[in-house]
Design a protein around this motif. Structure first.
Motif, PDB file in Angstrom:
ATOM      1  N   VAL A 120       0.756  -1.239  -0.050  1.00 34.80           N
ATOM      2  CA  VAL A 120      -0.010  -0.089   0.068  1.00 34.80           C
ATOM      3  C   VAL A 120       0.935   0.942   0.042  1.00 34.80           C
ATOM      4  CG1 VAL A 120      -1.677   1.482   1.325  1.00 34.80           C
ATOM      5  CG2 VAL A 120      -2.131  -1.025   1.002  1.00 34.80           C
ATOM      6  N   ILE A 121       1.877   1.304   0.681  1.00 33.57           N
ATOM      7  CA  ILE A 121       2.944   2.448   0.784  1.00 33.57           C
ATOM      8  C   ILE A 121       3.593   2.601  -0.744  1.00 33.57           C
ATOM      9  CG2 ILE A 121       4.879   3.305   1.688  1.00 33.57           C
ATOM     10  CD1 ILE A 121       4.041   1.993   4.487  1.00 33.57           C
ATOM     11  N   ALA A 122       3.850   1.456  -1.356  1.00 24.91           N
ATOM     12  CA  ALA A 122       4.576   1.634  -2.528  1.00 24.91           C
ATOM     13  C   ALA A 122       3.492   2.117  -3.672  1.00 24.91           C
ATOM     14  CB  ALA A 122       4.959   0.329  -2.966  1.00 24.91           C
ATOM     15  N   PHE A 123       2.293   1.382  -3.441  1.00 24.22           N
ATOM     16  CA  PHE A 123       1.180   2.119  -4.300  1.00 24.22           C
ATOM     17  C   PHE A 123       0.773   3.438  -4.479  1.00 24.22           C
ATOM     18  CE2 PHE A 123      -3.551   1.991  -5.593  1.00 24.22           C
ATOM     19  CZ  PHE A 123      -3.481   1.327  -6.733  1.00 24.22           C
ATOM     20  N   GLY A 124       1.066   4.069  -3.150  1.00 27.78           N
ATOM     21  CA  GLY A 124       0.967   5.392  -3.016  1.00 27.78           C
ATOM     22  C   GLY A 124       1.671   6.176  -3.987  1.00 27.78           C
ATOM     23  N   ASP A 125       2.793   5.599  -4.343  1.00 31.67           N
ATOM     24  CA  ASP A 125       3.866   6.286  -5.255  1.00 31.67           C
ATOM     25  C   ASP A 125       3.865   5.835  -6.484  1.00 31.67           C
ATOM     26  OD1 ASP A 125       4.714   7.910  -3.196  1.00 31.67           O
ATOM     27  OD2 ASP A 125       6.358   6.478  -2.794  1.00 31.67           O
ATOM     28  N   ILE A 126       2.611   5.197  -7.147  1.00 32.45           N
ATOM     29  CA  ILE A 126       2.431   4.585  -8.201  1.00 32.45           C
ATOM     30  C   ILE A 126       2.619   5.547  -9.314  1.00 32.45           C
ATOM     31  CG2 ILE A 126       0.048   4.895  -8.703  1.00 32.45           C
ATOM     32  CD1 ILE A 126       0.052   1.815  -9.635  1.00 32.45           C
ATOM     33  N   GLY A 127       2.612   6.600  -9.217  1.00 32.68           N
ATOM     34  CA  GLY A 127       2.539   7.865 -10.275  1.00 32.68           C
ATOM     35  C   GLY A 127       4.266   7.904 -10.639  1.00 32.68           C
ATOM     36  N   TRP A 128       5.147   7.786  -9.638  1.00 32.85           N
ATOM     37  CA  TRP A 128       6.570   7.677  -9.881  1.00 32.85           C
ATOM     38  C   TRP A 128       6.881   6.435 -10.709  1.00 32.85           C
ATOM     39  CZ3 TRP A 128       8.791  11.924 -10.130  1.00 32.85           C
ATOM     40  CH2 TRP A 128       8.765  12.920  -8.881  1.00 32.85           C
ATOM     41  N   VAL A 129       6.163   5.131 -10.308  1.00 38.96           N
ATOM     42  CA  VAL A 129       6.543   3.991 -11.088  1.00 38.96           C
ATOM     43  C   VAL A 129       6.312   4.251 -12.511  1.00 38.96           C
ATOM     44  CG1 VAL A 129       5.911   1.596 -11.363  1.00 38.96           C
ATOM     45  CG2 VAL A 129       5.799   2.490  -8.891  1.00 38.96           C
ATOM     46  N   PHE A 130       5.127   4.964 -13.019  1.00 38.00           N
ATOM     47  CA  PHE A 130       4.677   5.181 -14.277  1.00 38.00           C
ATOM     48  C   PHE A 130       5.856   6.079 -15.060  1.00 38.00           C
ATOM     49  CE2 PHE A 130       0.064   5.312 -13.205  1.00 38.00           C
ATOM     50  CZ  PHE A 130       0.001   4.150 -13.415  1.00 38.00           C
ATOM     51  N   GLN A 131       6.282   7.141 -14.359  1.00 40.83           N
ATOM     52  CA  GLN A 131       7.554   7.762 -14.826  1.00 40.83           C
ATOM     53  C   GLN A 131       8.949   7.017 -14.916  1.00 40.83           C
ATOM     54  OE1 GLN A 131       6.821  10.875 -16.153  1.00 40.83           O
ATOM     55  NE2 GLN A 131       4.637  10.210 -15.519  1.00 40.83           N
ATOM     56  N   THR A 132       9.180   6.218 -14.122  1.00 44.70           N
ATOM     57  CA  THR A 132      10.161   5.481 -14.030  1.00 44.70           C
ATOM     58  C   THR A 132      10.235   4.480 -15.326  1.00 44.70           C
ATOM     59  OG1 THR A 132      10.610   5.377 -11.738  1.00 44.70           O
ATOM     60  CG2 THR A 132      11.769   3.638 -12.704  1.00 44.70           C
ATOM     61  N   LEU A 133       9.256   3.928 -15.698  1.00 43.85           N
ATOM     62  CA  LEU A 133       8.998   3.395 -16.785  1.00 43.85           C
ATOM     63  C   LEU A 133       9.134   3.897 -17.971  1.00 43.85           C
ATOM     64  CD1 LEU A 133       6.180   0.741 -15.685  1.00 43.85           C
ATOM     65  CD2 LEU A 133       8.525   0.078 -16.198  1.00 43.85           C
ATOM     66  N   ARG A 134       8.585   5.151 -17.995  1.00 45.40           N
ATOM     67  CA  ARG A 134       8.517   5.762 -19.089  1.00 45.40           C
ATOM     68  C   ARG A 134       9.974   6.582 -19.540  1.00 45.40           C
ATOM     69  NH1 ARG A 134       7.707  11.268 -20.698  1.00 45.40           N
ATOM     70  NH2 ARG A 134       7.283  11.790 -18.767  1.00 45.40           N
ATOM     71  N   GLN A 135      10.459   6.905 -18.495  1.00 46.96           N
ATOM     72  CA  GLN A 135      11.692   8.300 -18.651  1.00 46.96           C
ATOM     73  C   GLN A 135      12.979   7.316 -18.524  1.00 46.96           C
ATOM     74  OE1 GLN A 135      10.984  11.132 -15.698  1.00 46.96           O
ATOM     75  NE2 GLN A 135       9.759  12.345 -17.401  1.00 46.96           N
ATOM     76  N   ASP A 136      13.073   6.612 -17.516  1.00 51.97           N
ATOM     77  CA  ASP A 136      14.384   5.794 -17.084  1.00 51.97           C
ATOM     78  C   ASP A 136      14.769   4.459 -17.720  1.00 51.97           C
ATOM     79  OD1 ASP A 136      14.996   7.867 -15.396  1.00 51.97           O
ATOM     80  OD2 ASP A 136      14.407   6.671 -13.540  1.00 51.97           O
ATOM     81  N   ASP A 137      13.548   3.635 -17.758  1.00 46.81           N
ATOM     82  CA  ASP A 137      13.510   2.508 -18.287  1.00 46.81           C
ATOM     83  C   ASP A 137      13.260   2.589 -19.857  1.00 46.81           C
ATOM     84  OD1 ASP A 137      14.328   1.394 -15.830  1.00 46.81           O
ATOM     85  OD2 ASP A 137      12.258   0.738 -15.520  1.00 46.81           O
ATOM     86  N   GLU A 138      12.406   3.557 -20.139  1.00 45.43           N
ATOM     87  CA  GLU A 138      11.992   3.650 -21.600  1.00 45.43           C
ATOM     88  C   GLU A 138      11.339   2.449 -22.308  1.00 45.43           C
ATOM     89  OE1 GLU A 138      15.666   4.877 -23.732  1.00 45.43           O
ATOM     90  OE2 GLU A 138      15.406   6.766 -22.939  1.00 45.43           O
ATOM     91  N   LEU A 139      10.361   1.996 -21.377  1.00 43.42           N
ATOM     92  CA  LEU A 139       9.540   0.705 -21.654  1.00 43.42           C
ATOM     93  C   LEU A 139       8.268   1.037 -21.927  1.00 43.42           C
ATOM     94  CD1 LEU A 139      10.638  -1.753 -18.887  1.00 43.42           C
ATOM     95  CD2 LEU A 139      11.411  -1.685 -21.164  1.00 43.42           C
ATOM     96  N   VAL A 140       7.833   2.178 -21.554  1.00 39.88           N
ATOM     97  CA  VAL A 140       6.285   2.666 -21.880  1.00 39.88           C
ATOM     98  C   VAL A 140       6.148   3.954 -22.369  1.00 39.88           C
ATOM     99  CG1 VAL A 140       5.335   1.110 -20.117  1.00 39.88           C
ATOM    100  CG2 VAL A 140       5.938   3.439 -19.711  1.00 39.88           C
TER     101      VAL A 140
END
Length: 77
Positions: free
Chosen positions: A43-63
């Motif tokens: 739940v704590i990690a889920f609270g930062d799900i927006g950052w997960v989206f950005q990491t996948l998009r900007q850092d990992d370039e997967l989405v």
């Protein structure tokens, strides 16, 4: 836990050709409930799900994200 969340988010996006952030969040939550991983840490990690989206998009370039009308749709590159 954040890596697990990132993997789940990626799989949800991958399994749905184009999906909104709210739809992703709903499917990730459903996955967590079905697989009994809905813990305090999750739940704590889920609270930062927006950052997960950005990491996948900007850092990992997967989405990628595209705006269609007033909605943003996420998809795998």
């Amino acid at each position: 836990m954040r890596n697990l969340l990132k993997n789940i988010v990626y799989q949800v996006i991958k399994n749905n050709n184009s999906i909104t952030k709210d739809e992703i969040k709903n499917q990730v939550y459903d996955f967590a409930v079905e697989n009994k991983i809905l813990t305090k840490e999750f739940v704590i990690a889920f609270g930062d799900i927006g950052w997960v989206f950005q990491t996948l998009r900007q850092d990992d370039e997967l989405v990628k994200v595209e705006r269609m009308g007033r909605h943003y749709f996420w998809s795998v590159i």
